[in-house]
Motif scaffolding. Sequence first.
Motif, PDB file in Angstrom:
ATOM      1  N   ALA A 171      64.307 -13.229  99.887  1.00 25.88           N
ATOM      2  CA  ALA A 171      64.418 -14.037 101.103  1.00 25.88           C
ATOM      3  C   ALA A 171      65.882 -14.206 101.498  1.00 25.88           C
ATOM      4  CB  ALA A 171      63.764 -15.398 100.892  1.00 25.88           C
ATOM      5  N   ARG A 172      66.178 -13.958 102.756  1.00 28.95           N
ATOM      6  CA  ARG A 172      67.560 -14.032 103.244  1.00 28.95           C
ATOM      7  C   ARG A 172      68.136 -15.439 103.094  1.00 28.95           C
ATOM      8  NH1 ARG A 172      67.584 -11.755 108.801  1.00 28.95           N
ATOM      9  NH2 ARG A 172      66.547 -13.712 109.278  1.00 28.95           N
ATOM     10  N   ASP A 173      67.316 -16.470 103.334  1.00 34.68           N
ATOM     11  CA  ASP A 173      67.837 -17.834 103.207  1.00 34.68           C
ATOM     12  C   ASP A 173      68.218 -18.168 101.770  1.00 34.68           C
ATOM     13  OD1 ASP A 173      67.694 -18.331 105.907  1.00 34.68           O
ATOM     14  OD2 ASP A 173      65.872 -19.558 105.803  1.00 34.68           O
ATOM     15  N   ASP A 174      67.504 -17.610 100.801  1.00 34.93           N
ATOM     16  CA  ASP A 174      67.882 -17.807  99.397  1.00 34.93           C
ATOM     17  C   ASP A 174      69.251 -17.183  99.129  1.00 34.93           C
ATOM     18  OD1 ASP A 174      65.613 -19.194  98.751  1.00 34.93           O
ATOM     19  OD2 ASP A 174      64.649 -17.561  97.655  1.00 34.93           O
ATOM     20  N   LEU A 175      69.483 -16.015  99.690  1.00 35.71           N
ATOM     21  CA  LEU A 175      70.767 -15.345  99.498  1.00 35.71           C
ATOM     22  C   LEU A 175      71.888 -16.111 100.175  1.00 35.71           C
ATOM     23  CD1 LEU A 175      69.422 -11.731  99.917  1.00 35.71           C
ATOM     24  CD2 LEU A 175      70.441 -12.678  97.837  1.00 35.71           C
ATOM     25  N   ALA A 176      71.624 -16.667 101.342  1.00 39.90           N
ATOM     26  CA  ALA A 176      72.635 -17.487 102.016  1.00 39.90           C
ATOM     27  C   ALA A 176      73.007 -18.696 101.164  1.00 39.90           C
ATOM     28  CB  ALA A 176      72.110 -17.943 103.380  1.00 39.90           C
ATOM     29  N   GLU A 177      72.006 -19.318 100.556  1.00 44.31           N
ATOM     30  CA  GLU A 177      72.255 -20.467  99.687  1.00 44.31           C
ATOM     31  C   GLU A 177      73.074 -20.070  98.466  1.00 44.31           C
ATOM     32  OE1 GLU A 177      69.609 -23.755  97.209  1.00 44.31           O
ATOM     33  OE2 GLU A 177      68.714 -22.722  98.931  1.00 44.31           O
ATOM     34  N   ALA A 178      72.767 -18.910  97.901  1.00 43.90           N
ATOM     35  CA  ALA A 178      73.519 -18.429  96.743  1.00 43.90           C
ATOM     36  C   ALA A 178      74.954 -18.084  97.120  1.00 43.90           C
ATOM     37  CB  ALA A 178      72.818 -17.207  96.149  1.00 43.90           C
ATOM     38  N   ASP A 179      75.141 -17.455  98.279  1.00 41.47           N
ATOM     39  CA  ASP A 179      76.496 -17.149  98.742  1.00 41.47           C
ATOM     40  C   ASP A 179      77.317 -18.418  98.873  1.00 41.47           C
ATOM     41  OD1 ASP A 179      75.663 -14.528  98.888  1.00 41.47           O
ATOM     42  OD2 ASP A 179      75.553 -14.467 101.076  1.00 41.47           O
ATOM     43  N   ALA A 180      76.696 -19.459  99.440  1.00 38.88           N
ATOM     44  CA  ALA A 180      77.397 -20.737  99.605  1.00 38.88           C
ATOM     45  C   ALA A 180      77.761 -21.334  98.251  1.00 38.88           C
ATOM     46  CB  ALA A 180      76.529 -21.709 100.413  1.00 38.88           C
ATOM     47  N   ALA A 181      76.871 -21.205  97.270  1.00 42.41           N
ATOM     48  CA  ALA A 181      77.157 -21.733  95.928  1.00 42.41           C
ATOM     49  C   ALA A 181      78.354 -21.020  95.315  1.00 42.41           C
ATOM     50  CB  ALA A 181      75.926 -21.572  95.037  1.00 42.41           C
ATOM     51  N   ILE A 182      78.447 -19.712  95.516  1.00 45.11           N
ATOM     52  CA  ILE A 182      79.581 -18.949  94.983  1.00 45.11           C
ATOM     53  C   ILE A 182      80.869 -19.323  95.699  1.00 45.11           C
ATOM     54  CG2 ILE A 182      80.539 -16.611  94.867  1.00 45.11           C
ATOM     55  CD1 ILE A 182      77.686 -15.635  94.244  1.00 45.11           C
ATOM     56  N   THR A 267      69.543 -18.724  88.880  1.00 50.31           N
ATOM     57  CA  THR A 267      70.567 -19.597  88.293  1.00 50.31           C
ATOM     58  C   THR A 267      71.418 -20.239  89.383  1.00 50.31           C
ATOM     59  OG1 THR A 267      70.654 -18.247  86.289  1.00 50.31           O
ATOM     60  CG2 THR A 267      72.544 -19.662  86.734  1.00 50.31           C
ATOM     61  N   LEU A 268      71.816 -19.461  90.366  1.00 51.39           N
ATOM     62  CA  LEU A 268      72.633 -19.998  91.457  1.00 51.39           C
ATOM     63  C   LEU A 268      71.874 -21.022  92.287  1.00 51.39           C
ATOM     64  CD1 LEU A 268      74.341 -16.682  92.584  1.00 51.39           C
ATOM     65  CD2 LEU A 268      75.564 -18.722  91.803  1.00 51.39           C
ATOM     66  N   LEU A 269      70.587 -20.776  92.500  1.00 54.08           N
ATOM     67  CA  LEU A 269      69.783 -21.683  93.317  1.00 54.08           C
ATOM     68  C   LEU A 269      69.367 -22.938  92.553  1.00 54.08           C
ATOM     69  CD1 LEU A 269      67.369 -19.102  95.026  1.00 54.08           C
ATOM     70  CD2 LEU A 269      69.405 -20.163  96.027  1.00 54.08           C
ATOM     71  N   GLY A 270      69.278 -22.825  91.229  1.00 52.43           N
ATOM     72  CA  GLY A 270      68.766 -23.944  90.440  1.00 52.43           C
ATOM     73  C   GLY A 270      67.264 -24.110  90.591  1.00 52.43           C
ATOM     74  N   ARG A 271      66.589 -23.055  91.029  1.00 54.29           N
ATOM     75  CA  ARG A 271      65.140 -23.054  91.223  1.00 54.29           C
ATOM     76  C   ARG A 271      64.684 -21.597  91.322  1.00 54.29           C
ATOM     77  NH1 ARG A 271      64.554 -21.219  96.239  1.00 54.29           N
ATOM     78  NH2 ARG A 271      66.120 -21.762  97.816  1.00 54.29           N
ATOM     79  N   PRO A 272      63.391 -21.345  91.185  1.00 49.50           N
ATOM     80  CA  PRO A 272      62.920 -19.967  91.368  1.00 49.50           C
ATOM     81  C   PRO A 272      63.142 -19.507  92.816  1.00 49.50           C
ATOM     82  CG  PRO A 272      61.281 -21.274  90.201  1.00 49.50           C
ATOM     83  CD  PRO A 272      62.303 -22.242  90.715  1.00 49.50           C
ATOM     84  N   PRO A 273      63.540 -18.273  93.022  1.00 52.76           N
ATOM     85  CA  PRO A 273      63.661 -17.768  94.389  1.00 52.76           C
ATOM     86  C   PRO A 273      62.284 -17.713  95.060  1.00 52.76           C
ATOM     87  CG  PRO A 273      64.752 -16.302  92.814  1.00 52.76           C
ATOM     88  CD  PRO A 273      63.939 -17.276  92.017  1.00 52.76           C
TER      89      PRO A 273
END
Length: 287
Positions: A171-182, A267-273
């Motif tokens: 999911a693109r929104d999951d990747l956006a959230e991970a990018d923000a975490a990094i 791990t980056l999301l802190g939840r399952p993708p």
Amino acid sequence: MIVVTGANGHLGKAIIESLLQRLPSQRIVASVRDPAKASALAARGVEVRAGDFSNAASLKTAFANGEQVLIVSADKLGDEALRLHRTAIEAAREAGVGRILYTSHMGARLGSPFAPADQHAGTEADLAASGQAYTSLRHGFYAESCLHMIGDGLRAGELRVPEDGPVSWTARDDLAEADAAILAEPGKWDGLTPPLTASQALTMAEIAALASEVMGREIRHVTVTDSEWSQAKIAAGMPAIYAEMLLGTFRAARRGDFAATDPTLQTLLGRPPRTFRDVLVVFAARP
């Protein structure tokens, strides 16, 4: 300051939305071709700057005082994409940016039959040669791209596609959230990230079966030849260059280029993708 390019696009906008949940708005800069279209971000305290990949001077200004710059990959093909990315990398270097981040692809490799994956590998090589600290965000293949490619077939009840292989649609929104975490925790990621993917890779046959469950009716999976598929797309009005690019998705998938799964995104999301089923449920609910 964190500068995000392409901030009016789906991914860039979602990255900034996630950053706003982590950092003060004063630390975020949106680089866009048309600042007038980013007025909603400006109203929330995000600094909006004009930046165009085809205009090196505008990028140097947009990147000024940037501790990190995220280059969201250009929606272009071939040498044009590579040239635009090189312009952005050089502008970041000249602006004295501390770290360049780039939205790459899990399947990035030179010579890939999927043209964008070859381009991503080329830009990663340019980043490595730039002398700058960099992070290449190796995104899983967007689930939204899959639905853009096969959505009409799912709605029609027959998924006619070439021979394929498993793909970890993400999911693109999951990747956006991970990018923000990094971006929000600099210094933890250098060079190439692991594949940032959902937890399962699916074939088209498995997608058809899953869609049958979600949509409550049979979705048939039919394998066609590469030429039959591309000719049908061109006959339906798709430019030949894009039909060839999308056909490359299937060719690369056959080699296993998109089959990897990795726990880093979770791990980056802190939840399952989100799963592909989750994405399909949203797709099926649309009129």
